[in-house]
Design a protein around this motif. Structure first.
Motif, PDB file in Angstrom:
ATOM      1  N   CYS A  75       0.746  -1.346  -0.048  1.00  0.00           N
ATOM      2  CA  CYS A  75       0.074   0.005  -0.003  1.00  0.00           C
ATOM      3  C   CYS A  75       0.949   1.322  -0.060  1.00  0.00           C
ATOM      4  CB  CYS A  75      -0.934  -0.114   1.223  1.00  0.00           C
ATOM      5  SG  CYS A  75      -2.026  -1.320   1.325  1.00  0.00           S
TER       6      CYS A  75
ATOM      7  N   VAL B 131      -0.806  -5.016   3.564  1.00  0.00           N
ATOM      8  CA  VAL B 131      -1.935  -5.692   4.063  1.00  0.00           C
ATOM      9  C   VAL B 131      -2.073  -6.885   3.671  1.00  0.00           C
ATOM     10  CG1 VAL B 131      -4.280  -4.793   4.475  1.00  0.00           C
ATOM     11  CG2 VAL B 131      -2.490  -3.047   4.352  1.00  0.00           C
TER      12      VAL B 131
ATOM     13  N   ARG C  43      -1.867  -5.863   8.985  1.00  0.00           N
ATOM     14  CA  ARG C  43      -1.026  -4.886   8.567  1.00  0.00           C
ATOM     15  C   ARG C  43       0.331  -4.822   9.056  1.00  0.00           C
ATOM     16  NH1 ARG C  43      -2.443   0.996   7.178  1.00  0.00           N
ATOM     17  NH2 ARG C  43      -0.856   2.341   7.669  1.00  0.00           N
TER      18      ARG C  43
ATOM     19  N   HIS D  21      -6.573   1.193   2.077  1.00  0.00           N
ATOM     20  CA  HIS D  21      -5.546   1.367   3.136  1.00  0.00           C
ATOM     21  C   HIS D  21      -4.669   2.743   2.519  1.00  0.00           C
ATOM     22  CE1 HIS D  21      -6.534  -2.023   5.826  1.00  0.00           C
ATOM     23  NE2 HIS D  21      -7.116  -2.627   4.497  1.00  0.00           N
TER      24      HIS D  21
END
Length: 628
Positions: free
Chosen positions: A483, A489, A499, A623
């Motif tokens: 991300c 994630v 995460r 995210h």
């Protein structure tokens, strides 16, 4: 001298008097463990300053016992010790009677009154008043309840609470709830009045946000867990794949469900009615108490006639059935005097008939709420009738199936068009759902001998399945996505997400921290409240490097989050990831894909997306990859 419960049939009652009803004292109440947990969650929330809270408990869980017990644990505010009265708001006279009777049984020293229609008129000064919201919409009836003497309000079937009618009366007790009339001037209150809503299904199809009334849901328990823990009875399912074409049926823009008159034209036919009765004869004729849900009054009458044509003693109730006759019919049904009771929109909510051992859903619905409420009617325990389980029979549209129709297969994430369900149990349906995500999960890609790290800033990139971090495949077989900014994630199939992110600490140096964020409530409920569906993130491990952190998190997920075969669905090679993306996935991606490609190129790429690619893109968007 004790004041006995006066007969419901009396038309001379001014107040429904239940004071000192002869029964066991309140301290003898034995609550179930989850009921105690629920009460603790409510009192904790109230002590922390939240005064508008929701509780999600399924049909048969004893919601009435819970909210009456909660009233006993709420004390008048210190700033206003005269606020000792409580109000319970319900949506039918049956619920009003049931709640009042339960208050009398549990707390015989309380005075209890009912405010409903022309028959029951309360004084407004009782310890507890049970009122229908329809009656309280009258300004004269509402005015007798002084907010400054009210310590708490319970709203039963609280998924209705965002409707203008409910907000009209609740804003009278809390100025932060917007009255539908912008010119309404709320009364000046001496204290904040707790407003606690109880429902089995906290979501709405009309787009009205329940967050306009409630601040948060403090406790949630679904019927699947209740069945597993044996607080509700076992169920067996039968889905009938009928030739029902619902494409032409109109949908109510307010409720999101089918219009009854339009639906009846398709369902209320001799062919379908005969199919319903023959299915019941084949699969449930030995059942003692079957409740049938129909589309409208005409459907109730015709289907009742069809049952009787086959020699079955079937009777019916609907909104036009006189109250005394309805009460007598339900009492006879509870007593097992006849085997089949048909209804439309009258026994969906609040019906307490534990002996029901078969539910026939003869009306297709687009509402998960309504479907859950219908099948929930048969899930109460009934040891006195030797009930061991409840059979659920529903009829699935298999010709030109309309997206959004809720049925037994969809309740478990299965496709009604591809799944045949007969004599299935809760466990077998869950196993079939897990098998679908675990097929073809062997990862035969050899581990690379070298790793090149490449950052992909475009969250819509289709390189390596849109993972955003192709190098992660050297470390894990699971579908981790990057991300941006070295953050990774792993979504855990509805169980939350894990995460991993870098941490720079002056003492510990550079390392990676893993966090798990569990799900608190389902997405529909969270959306209805405009709140996060997750609990607070919790740290689970620290890794000296990214590889250690990823592998450690994989071990945690397999042991704690996605146990057994469910873990197979997390693999990059899971079969579900190779299927075409759903229309809803494509629509969400299209809305967020505002640059990076021409419109034509975007359409081509979105059209060819797989579920796995789409899931990766949506995870990256959720995210923060696009922002980074």
């Amino acid at each position: 001298m004790q004041c006995l419960l006066r007969p419901f049939i009396s038309h001379t009652i001014k107040a429904f008097c239940l004071a000192r009803y002869s029964t066991a004292p309140s301290h003898s109440i034995v609550l179930r463990p989850y009921q105690e947990q629920c009460l603790d969650a409510c009192t904790d929330a109230l002590e922390n300053g939240f005064t508008r809270i929701g509780v999600s408990l399924p049909t048969g869980s004893g919601k009435t016992t819970v909210f009456i017990s909660l009233l006993s644990r709420i004390s008048p505010p210190a700033a206003n010790p005269t606020a000792t009265s409580s109000l319970i708001v319900v949506n039918s006279v049956e619920l009003a009677r049931q709640s009042a009777e339960q208050v009398a049984r549990l707390f015989p020293d309380w005075t209890v009154e009912i405010e409903q229609g022309t028959k029951y008129k309360a004084s407004g000064a009782a310890d507890v008043t049970v009122a229908t919201y329809q009656t309280l919409l009258s300004n004269n009836r509402l005015a007798k309840f002084d907010p400054n003497t009210t310590k708490a309000i319970i709203v039963d079937e609280a998924h209705h609470a965002a409707a203008p009618s409910y907000r009209k009366l609740l804003s009278y007790f809390d100025s932060s709830i917007q009255h539908p009339d912008v010119n309404f001037i709320p009364p000046v209150l001496n204290h904040k009045i707790p407003i606690i809503g109880f429902s089995a299904t906290f979501s709405r199809h009309d787009g009205l946000a329940l967050g306009s009334v409630f601040e948060r849901i403090v406790y949630h328990r679904d019927f699947l867990n209740m069945i597993k823990d044996q607080w509700l009875c076992n169920v067996c399912f039968t889905s009938v794949q009928a030739n029902i074409n619902l494409k032409s049926v109109t949908v109510n823009s307010r409720t999101g469900d089918f219009n009854p008159s339009s639906l009846a034209q398709v369902i209320n036919t001799d062919t379908i009615n005969n199919l319903v009765v023959r299915t019941w004869l084949d699969r449930a004729s030995e059942r003692k108490s079957t409740l049938v849900f129909c589309v409208n009054v005409s459907h109730v009458l015709n289907l009742t006639r069809t049952f009787r044509k086959y020699g079955i003693d079937a009777r019916y109730v609907y909104s036009g059935t006189p109250a005394f006759e309805r009460k007598a019919l339900v009492a006879a049904f509870k007593a097992g005097e006849f085997p089949v009771l048909l209804n439309c929109a009258i026994l969906t909510e609040g019906a307490d008939i534990p002996n029901i051992d078969c539910v026939v859903v003869a009306r297709p619905t687009r509402s998960r709420n309504i479907f859950a409420q219908m099948i929930g009617r048969g899930m109460r325990l009934s040891p006195v009738t030797d009930k061991t389980d409840c059979r659920i029979i529903d009829f699935v549209d298999s010709v030109n199936r309309v997206v959004g129709v809720v049925s037994t297969p969809t309740l478990f994430g299965l496709d009604p068009g591809e799944i045949s369900i007969d004599d299935e149990t809760l466990e077998s349906l869950e196993k079939r759902a897990q098998e679908l995500i675990s097929l073809d999960t062997q990862d035969d890609v050899p581990a690379p001998t070298t790793v090149t790290y490449t950052d992909y800033d475009n969250p819509f990139s289709l390189v390596e399945g849109s993972s955003g971090a192709p190098h992660i495949s050297a470390m894990s077989k699971n579908a981790w996505v990057g991300c941006g900014k070295d953050i990774y994630v792993l979504e855990c199939l509805g169980k939350g997400f894990v995460r991993v992110e870098p941490v720079k600490d002056e003492n510990a140096g550079h390392h990676y921290q893993g966090y798990y964020t569990p799900v608190a409530i389902d997405r529909l409920t969270a959306a209805a409240f405009k709140m996060s569906p997750y609990f607070r993130s919790r740290p689970i491990l620290t890794g000296a490097n990214l590889s250690d952190a990823i592998r450690g998190c994989d071990t945690y997920v397999q042991a704690k989050v996605a146990r057994g075969t469910m873990a197979l669905g997390l693999l990059r090679s899971a079969k579900w990831r190779k299927q075409p993306a759903t229309d809803s996935q494509k629509e969400l991606i299209s809305k967020r894909w505002t640059k990076h490609s021409s419109d034509e190129e975007k359409k081509i790429k979105i059209k060819s997306l797989t579920k796995g690619q789409a899931a990766n893109i949506l995870t990256r968007l959720k995210h923060g990859a696009q922002v980074r």
